[in-house]
Each structure stands twice: as C-alpha cells, then as structure tokens.
Design an enzyme around this catalytic site. Structure first.
Site, PDB file in Angstrom:
ATOM      1  N   VAL A   1       0.210  -5.133  -5.932  1.00 45.56           N
ATOM      2  CA  VAL A   1       1.049  -5.565  -4.817  1.00 45.56           C
ATOM      3  C   VAL A   1       0.135  -6.277  -3.833  1.00 45.56           C
ATOM      4  CG1 VAL A   1       2.872  -3.827  -5.063  1.00 45.56           C
ATOM      5  CG2 VAL A   1       0.840  -3.286  -3.723  1.00 45.56           C
ATOM      6  N   SER A   2       0.691  -7.247  -3.109  1.00 46.25           N
ATOM      7  CA  SER A   2      -0.132  -8.113  -2.271  1.00 46.25           C
ATOM      8  C   SER A   2      -0.612  -7.464  -0.988  1.00 46.25           C
ATOM      9  CB  SER A   2       0.639  -9.390  -1.935  1.00 46.25           C
ATOM     10  OG  SER A   2       0.923 -10.081  -3.122  1.00 46.25           O
ATOM     11  N   THR A   3       0.166  -6.550  -0.431  1.00 50.57           N
ATOM     12  CA  THR A   3      -0.223  -5.940   0.836  1.00 50.57           C
ATOM     13  C   THR A   3      -0.065  -4.436   0.756  1.00 50.57           C
ATOM     14  OG1 THR A   3       1.994  -6.010   1.794  1.00 50.57           O
ATOM     15  CG2 THR A   3       0.620  -7.972   2.093  1.00 50.57           C
TER      16      THR A   3
END
Length: 190
Positions: A9-11
């Site tokens: 996941v990006s964040t």
C-alpha cells in the site's frame, strides 16, 4: 514449492487487508506487507521477500502494479525471479509465469505497457514542440511583474520594511525578493 505473497500500500493510512485477504485465500503460506510508494527505489519488504523466496516457490501479488515501480522495473524483477526458478503470479490479471502461456501473457502485457509509455512521451514532446513553435514557454507564470519589482525596490530602499515583510506583501519567498533587488531594473527575472 511454496506460495509467498507480497502486498503493498502506498501510505500508512491505507489498509493492506484487502490484499492480504486475497493472498491468504490464494493459499500463500507467508505474506510480506509493504507500506511505501511504488516509485521509491528502496522497498524493504520487497527486498525481504526476494531474499526469502527459493527455487520452485511462486511469488504472488494481487496486481502487477503492486510489485514494480515501472514496466522496466517490473520486467527486471520478473526476469530475476525466472532466472532463480521462481514463478510469479498476479491474481487479478490471471498471470502465472510458471506456465508457458502465463510467461507469454506477462511479456505481451509488459510490451504493450512499454509501448503505451513511449507513445505518451512522444505525444508530450510533440505538444511541447508545437507550443514552443507558437511562442509559448512552459513553467510557472512570473509572480513578480515589473511594477511589483519596482514597488518592492521602493519598499526596500525606504528602509521601513524588512525583506521578509516585502516577500509576504507580494506572496513570494525572500530569495525571490533578493534576486530581484540584485538584478538590474529590467523587468521580471527568474
């Protein structure tokens, strides 16, 4: 011959459970989870999973974009896995490089994505060249016009205002004010 999952996941705010649930349902024995943007060069969990997988294992991801930063990077990872005898499976795209058809499909998708990227770059260059031919230049508009520069110079020369106050007045940074104060009075400068 184990199925090893990789979720990204990006964040930190995003929740990887959607990916991990799918990977568990696919039969992954171990799942590595990454909380990092795909564009980052260093992704510790990816490094860990690549170190963990062994000949005969299959690395499983929900989608290919979870694995690679770019098409080129994705191809490098896939080639490294193939050289080490490790399969790659992307569940949502139905790709399984442990089969000849899966390898073909993967390389076709990678080639199409690379072709699409090259077309976008070419169209961007063509658009910029056409804009330049019409006398347009890219980049942000100047915040300091010739009038604002002379007003800033007058404020500075009056010694009643600090450079920070002058910068705040015109909504620019102090270095911008200094740059214009040092330049000859010829109009906007970068």
């Amino acid at each position: 011959m184990a199925l090893i999952g990789y979720a990204r996941v990006s964040t930190r705010d995003q929740n990887p459970e959607g990916q991990t649930d799918v990977l568990e349902a696919a039969g992954c024995e171990k799942i590595f989870v990454e909380h990092a943007s795909g564009v980052l060069a260093r992704r510790p969990a990816l490094d860990q999973v690549l170190e963990y997988v062994r000949d005969g294992d299959t690395l499983v991801v929900t989608k290919l974009d979870r694995l690679g930063r770019s098409v080129r990077n994705l191809k490098q990872v896939a080639e490294e896995l193939q050289q080490r005898g490790i399969g790659l499976r992307a569940l949502s795209q139905g790709i399984d490089t442990t089969t000849p058809g899966g390898r073909l499909f993967f390389h076709m998708l990678a080639a199409i994505a690379e072709f699409e990227h090259d077309l976008i770059v070419e169209r961007t260059h063509d658009g910029l060249a056409a804009a330049r031919a019409r006398g347009r230049k890219g980049g942000p508009k100047f915040k300091m016009t010739a009038t604002k520069i002379s007003q800033a110079r007058a404020m500075y020369d009056s010694k009643e205002h600090t450079v920070q106050e002058i910068a705040d007045t015109f909504g620019v940074s102090r270095p911008t004010i200094y740059r214009h104060l040092q330049a000859p009075s010829a109009g906007p400068a970068r």
